[in-house]
Scaffold this motif. Structure first.
Motif, PDB file in Angstrom:
ATOM      1  N   LEU A   1       0.834  -1.202   0.000  1.00  0.00           N
ATOM      2  CA  LEU A   1       0.000   0.000   0.000  1.00  0.00           C
ATOM      3  C   LEU A   1       0.875   1.262   0.000  1.00  0.00           C
ATOM      4  O   LEU A   1       0.651   2.192  -0.787  1.00  0.00           O
ATOM      5  CB  LEU A   1      -0.916  -0.001   1.229  1.00  0.00           C
ATOM      6  CG  LEU A   1      -1.780   1.233   1.416  1.00  0.00           C
ATOM      7  CD1 LEU A   1      -2.869   1.284   0.355  1.00  0.00           C
ATOM      8  CD2 LEU A   1      -2.412   1.264   2.792  1.00  0.00           C
ATOM      9  N   LEU A   2       1.887   1.265   0.885  1.00  0.00           N
ATOM     10  CA  LEU A   2       2.770   2.439   0.966  1.00  0.00           C
ATOM     11  C   LEU A   2       3.521   2.630  -0.350  1.00  0.00           C
ATOM     12  O   LEU A   2       3.685   3.762  -0.819  1.00  0.00           O
ATOM     13  CB  LEU A   2       3.762   2.278   2.129  1.00  0.00           C
ATOM     14  CG  LEU A   2       3.121   2.358   3.522  1.00  0.00           C
ATOM     15  CD1 LEU A   2       4.148   2.022   4.594  1.00  0.00           C
ATOM     16  CD2 LEU A   2       2.565   3.752   3.765  1.00  0.00           C
ATOM     17  N   GLU A   3       3.968   1.525  -0.914  1.00  0.00           N
ATOM     18  CA  GLU A   3       4.675   1.611  -2.191  1.00  0.00           C
ATOM     19  C   GLU A   3       3.750   2.179  -3.265  1.00  0.00           C
ATOM     20  O   GLU A   3       4.147   3.018  -4.075  1.00  0.00           O
ATOM     21  CB  GLU A   3       5.165   0.223  -2.599  1.00  0.00           C
ATOM     22  CG  GLU A   3       6.064   0.258  -3.819  1.00  0.00           C
ATOM     23  CD  GLU A   3       6.555  -1.119  -4.221  1.00  0.00           C
ATOM     24  OE1 GLU A   3       5.855  -2.110  -3.950  1.00  0.00           O
ATOM     25  OE2 GLU A   3       7.638  -1.192  -4.806  1.00  0.00           O
ATOM     26  N   ASN A   4       2.518   1.720  -3.208  1.00  0.00           N
ATOM     27  CA  ASN A   4       1.527   2.206  -4.162  1.00  0.00           C
ATOM     28  C   ASN A   4       1.350   3.723  -4.045  1.00  0.00           C
ATOM     29  O   ASN A   4       1.309   4.445  -5.038  1.00  0.00           O
ATOM     30  CB  ASN A   4       0.202   1.489  -3.867  1.00  0.00           C
ATOM     31  CG  ASN A   4      -0.778   1.634  -4.998  1.00  0.00           C
ATOM     32  OD1 ASN A   4      -0.709   2.590  -5.744  1.00  0.00           O
ATOM     33  ND2 ASN A   4      -1.688   0.692  -5.120  1.00  0.00           N
ATOM     34  N   ILE A   5       1.280   4.189  -2.780  1.00  0.00           N
ATOM     35  CA  ILE A   5       1.109   5.637  -2.553  1.00  0.00           C
ATOM     36  C   ILE A   5       2.316   6.395  -3.102  1.00  0.00           C
ATOM     37  O   ILE A   5       2.179   7.403  -3.809  1.00  0.00           O
ATOM     38  CB  ILE A   5       0.925   5.922  -1.045  1.00  0.00           C
ATOM     39  CG1 ILE A   5      -0.428   5.370  -0.588  1.00  0.00           C
ATOM     40  CG2 ILE A   5       1.022   7.410  -0.751  1.00  0.00           C
ATOM     41  CD1 ILE A   5      -0.602   5.338   0.913  1.00  0.00           C
ATOM     42  N   ARG A   6       3.518   5.876  -2.801  1.00  0.00           N
ATOM     43  CA  ARG A   6       4.735   6.562  -3.272  1.00  0.00           C
ATOM     44  C   ARG A   6       4.787   6.593  -4.795  1.00  0.00           C
ATOM     45  O   ARG A   6       5.073   7.620  -5.400  1.00  0.00           O
ATOM     46  CB  ARG A   6       5.984   5.821  -2.737  1.00  0.00           C
ATOM     47  CG  ARG A   6       6.231   6.011  -1.266  1.00  0.00           C
ATOM     48  CD  ARG A   6       7.652   5.595  -0.911  1.00  0.00           C
ATOM     49  NE  ARG A   6       7.984   4.255  -1.342  1.00  0.00           N
ATOM     50  CZ  ARG A   6       7.781   3.170  -0.595  1.00  0.00           C
ATOM     51  NH1 ARG A   6       7.268   3.271   0.602  1.00  0.00           N
ATOM     52  NH2 ARG A   6       8.105   1.983  -1.057  1.00  0.00           N
ATOM     53  N   LEU A   7       4.472   5.441  -5.400  1.00  0.00           N
ATOM     54  CA  LEU A   7       4.527   5.382  -6.866  1.00  0.00           C
ATOM     55  C   LEU A   7       3.479   6.300  -7.492  1.00  0.00           C
ATOM     56  O   LEU A   7       3.706   6.894  -8.541  1.00  0.00           O
ATOM     57  CB  LEU A   7       4.331   3.938  -7.341  1.00  0.00           C
ATOM     58  CG  LEU A   7       5.476   2.994  -6.996  1.00  0.00           C
ATOM     59  CD1 LEU A   7       5.133   1.567  -7.399  1.00  0.00           C
ATOM     60  CD2 LEU A   7       6.757   3.422  -7.707  1.00  0.00           C
ATOM     61  N   HIS A   8       2.353   6.400  -6.797  1.00  0.00           N
ATOM     62  CA  HIS A   8       1.302   7.278  -7.286  1.00  0.00           C
ATOM     63  C   HIS A   8       1.775   8.727  -7.285  1.00  0.00           C
ATOM     64  O   HIS A   8       1.540   9.479  -8.237  1.00  0.00           O
ATOM     65  CB  HIS A   8       0.074   7.115  -6.387  1.00  0.00           C
ATOM     66  CG  HIS A   8      -1.205   7.384  -7.092  1.00  0.00           C
ATOM     67  ND1 HIS A   8      -1.887   8.561  -6.961  1.00  0.00           N
ATOM     68  CD2 HIS A   8      -1.913   6.631  -7.971  1.00  0.00           C
ATOM     69  CE1 HIS A   8      -2.962   8.528  -7.714  1.00  0.00           C
ATOM     70  NE2 HIS A   8      -3.017   7.364  -8.333  1.00  0.00           N
TER      71      HIS A   8
ATOM     72  N   ALA B   1       9.170  12.571  -5.405  1.00  0.00           N
ATOM     73  CA  ALA B   1       7.917  13.330  -5.363  1.00  0.00           C
ATOM     74  C   ALA B   1       8.009  14.534  -4.446  1.00  0.00           C
ATOM     75  O   ALA B   1       7.244  15.491  -4.598  1.00  0.00           O
ATOM     76  CB  ALA B   1       6.800  12.407  -4.908  1.00  0.00           C
ATOM     77  N   ASP B   2       8.937  14.528  -3.479  1.00  0.00           N
ATOM     78  CA  ASP B   2       9.030  15.637  -2.522  1.00  0.00           C
ATOM     79  C   ASP B   2       9.907  16.768  -3.045  1.00  0.00           C
ATOM     80  O   ASP B   2       9.705  17.924  -2.691  1.00  0.00           O
ATOM     81  CB  ASP B   2       9.601  15.125  -1.191  1.00  0.00           C
ATOM     82  CG  ASP B   2       8.681  14.106  -0.553  1.00  0.00           C
ATOM     83  OD1 ASP B   2       7.453  14.311  -0.627  1.00  0.00           O
ATOM     84  OD2 ASP B   2       9.187  13.115  -0.001  1.00  0.00           O
ATOM     85  N   GLY B   3      10.917  16.441  -3.849  1.00  0.00           N
ATOM     86  CA  GLY B   3      11.793  17.499  -4.339  1.00  0.00           C
ATOM     87  C   GLY B   3      13.125  16.956  -4.814  1.00  0.00           C
ATOM     88  O   GLY B   3      13.248  15.774  -5.157  1.00  0.00           O
ATOM     89  N   LEU B   4      14.134  17.841  -4.770  1.00  0.00           N
ATOM     90  CA  LEU B   4      15.452  17.500  -5.314  1.00  0.00           C
ATOM     91  C   LEU B   4      16.210  16.565  -4.359  1.00  0.00           C
ATOM     92  O   LEU B   4      16.281  16.811  -3.153  1.00  0.00           O
ATOM     93  CB  LEU B   4      16.261  18.774  -5.526  1.00  0.00           C
ATOM     94  CG  LEU B   4      17.631  18.619  -6.169  1.00  0.00           C
ATOM     95  CD1 LEU B   4      17.513  18.090  -7.598  1.00  0.00           C
ATOM     96  CD2 LEU B   4      18.386  19.944  -6.139  1.00  0.00           C
ATOM     97  N   VAL B   5      16.786  15.507  -4.928  1.00  0.00           N
ATOM     98  CA  VAL B   5      17.558  14.542  -4.132  1.00  0.00           C
ATOM     99  C   VAL B   5      19.060  14.818  -4.278  1.00  0.00           C
ATOM    100  O   VAL B   5      19.793  14.849  -3.293  1.00  0.00           O
ATOM    101  CB  VAL B   5      17.248  13.094  -4.589  1.00  0.00           C
ATOM    102  CG1 VAL B   5      18.146  12.088  -3.879  1.00  0.00           C
ATOM    103  CG2 VAL B   5      15.783  12.761  -4.335  1.00  0.00           C
TER     104      VAL B   5
END
Lengths: 160, 271
Positions: free
Chosen positions: B88-95, B144-148
């Motif tokens: 589920l968490l992976e799904n959210i991140r990938l989304h 998704a949050d920003g620059l890595v």
């Protein structure tokens, strides 16, 4: 005599214990072996019709009291069974005496028992004989022979 | 002595049988006789007591077995639940990554973080993509949050990324509201440092910091973080600004490597 009587009482109690604990697990459909009948036939074969019918009456009566069935029905069929066991056993060879006696007596016992049980109900005689009685007789004989081979050496058949 | 008259019955078995049969019929006709009812109740009470003991023993055995089975089942379900939660968490991140990929007007390669870098002097992570996938040196890496960070080394199957929390990392940045330019670096503290913002510029806590687009490496508008602390040095010309990174570097799992400008259909056809 007292010792022999005690032996039979012990045999009856063991039979009763197994009948109420083990036999329910051996039940196949409506058929289950009757260990109390095996005990009655055993006594009848060893001691004759007086002992057989008395043992049948007492054991049958106790069985009636322990179950929800009509009081007296078990006493009736088992006293007849014990009498017949005492009467029929001398007709057979000693080695096969118990087997044939048990076979015949079980047939009469079960026929009478199921007849009484279905009295007043629309059950045909064919059904009583072929569906209820005969399979039950064979089951009782098979289990009864096993019990007999286990017990015959332990129970004394010396004259009273 | 008084029962001597009964002896003939015992001598003749069929008489005795007749007595028993008669008695049996008598009992059946009385059924249930009042006298027998008491005895029957007593016997049934004994049977009930015995059955109760048997039942309680059986039930205890059964419940012990059931308990063990339920424990196993519980353990299995817990494992399954954990796995599902991960999915589920992976799904959210990938989304979220998918949303980002739609927003980014660039060509990118998605990648998974497979390890931490082993270089002593560089804070880095290792990705499961490399030159075989079109990844090259100095390509920016985002999530998704920003620059890595940026890619600093590439093998055919892997890429090493220098993250922002590295002493050698320098990123040309811009305050999103004031549009003032600065340089984001890291000095070992929990936050990034935004340098070269003049004292005259009004900077408020919570203001986003983004890439300026003036360097050849990072495209403009990638979120670096938000201002968490602003102070001034009496002797200097610039403000001391601390920036909280947008990316949680301890939880990096999926990222994008920006491999170039997005091609138009016509360019794609030409290539």
């Amino acid at each position: 005599m007292k010792r022999i009587l005690l032996q039979y009482v012990g045999l009856f109690l063991v039979g009763l214990l197994f009948q109420s604990t083990v036999v329910p697990y051996l039940q196949i459909g409506r058929w289950k072996p009757d260990l109390l009948l095996v005990v009655v036939v055993f006594i009848g074969v060893q001691r004759g019709p007086v002992w057989g019918s008395t043992a049948g009456f007492v054991i049958g009566l106790i069985g009636d009291l322990l179950s929800a069935q009509l009081v007296g029905s078990g006493a009736l069929v088992k006293s007849v069974a014990g009498y017949l066991a005492g009467r029929l056993s001398p007709l057979f060879d000693v080695r096969s005496q118990f087997l044939f006696t048990l076979l015949l007596v079980s047939f009469v016992h079960d026929l009478g028992y199921f007849f009484l049980l279905t009295l007043g109900q629309a059950v045909s005689l064919n059904r009583i004989v072929f569906v209820f009685t005969i399979p039950n007789v064979f089951y009782t004989v098979v289990v009864g022979m096993l019990v007999y081979f286990l017990l015959r050496g332990w129970i004394s058949n010396e004259p009273v | 002595m008084r029962f001597h008259f009964l002896l003939p019955i015992f001598r003749k078995p069929h008489y005795l049988l007749l007595v028993y049969v008669g008695l049996s019929f008598f009992l059946m006709s009385l059924n249930p006789p009042a006298e027998l009812r008491g005895i029957r109740m007593g016997v049934l009470a004994l049977v009930e007591f015995w059955s109760g003991i048997q039942e309680s023993l059986t039930r205890r055995q059964v419940s012990r077995k059931e308990l063990e089975a339920l424990k196993e089942e519980n353990f299995r379900l817990q494992l399954s639940n954990q796995r599902l939660r991960e999915v589920l968490l992976e799904n959210i991140r990938l989304h979220r990554l998918l949303n980002l990929s739609r927003e980014l007007d660039v060509a990118y390669v998605s990648a998974r973080v497979i390890g931490l870098g082993t270089e002593r002097d560089v804070q880095s992570i290792i990705l499961n993509v490399g030159s075989r996938d079109g990844v090259g040196k100095n390509m920016p890496v985002v999530n998704a949050d920003g620059l890595v960070g940026k890619v600093i080394a590439v093998t055919p199957g892997q890429a090493v990324v220098q993250i922002l929390l590295d002493h050698n990392s320098l990123v040309s940045a811009r305050l999103q509201q004031s549009r003032e330019l600065g340089i984001v670096s890291w000095d070992g503290s929990p936050w990034l440092r935004l340098q070269y913002i003049p004292k005259s510029v009004a900077v408020s806590v919570g203001e986003p910091v983004v890439t300026s687009g003036l360097s050849n490496i990072y495209p403009p508008g990638l979120k670096i973080g938000v201002v968490v602390k602003v102070s001034e040095d009496r002797r200097g010309f610039f403000k001391n600004i601390r920036v909280k990174p947008a990316v949680d570097f301890n939880r990096l799992e999926e990222v994008f490597v920006i491999v170039g400008e997005k091609k138009t259909p016509a360019e794609k056809a030409a290539s």
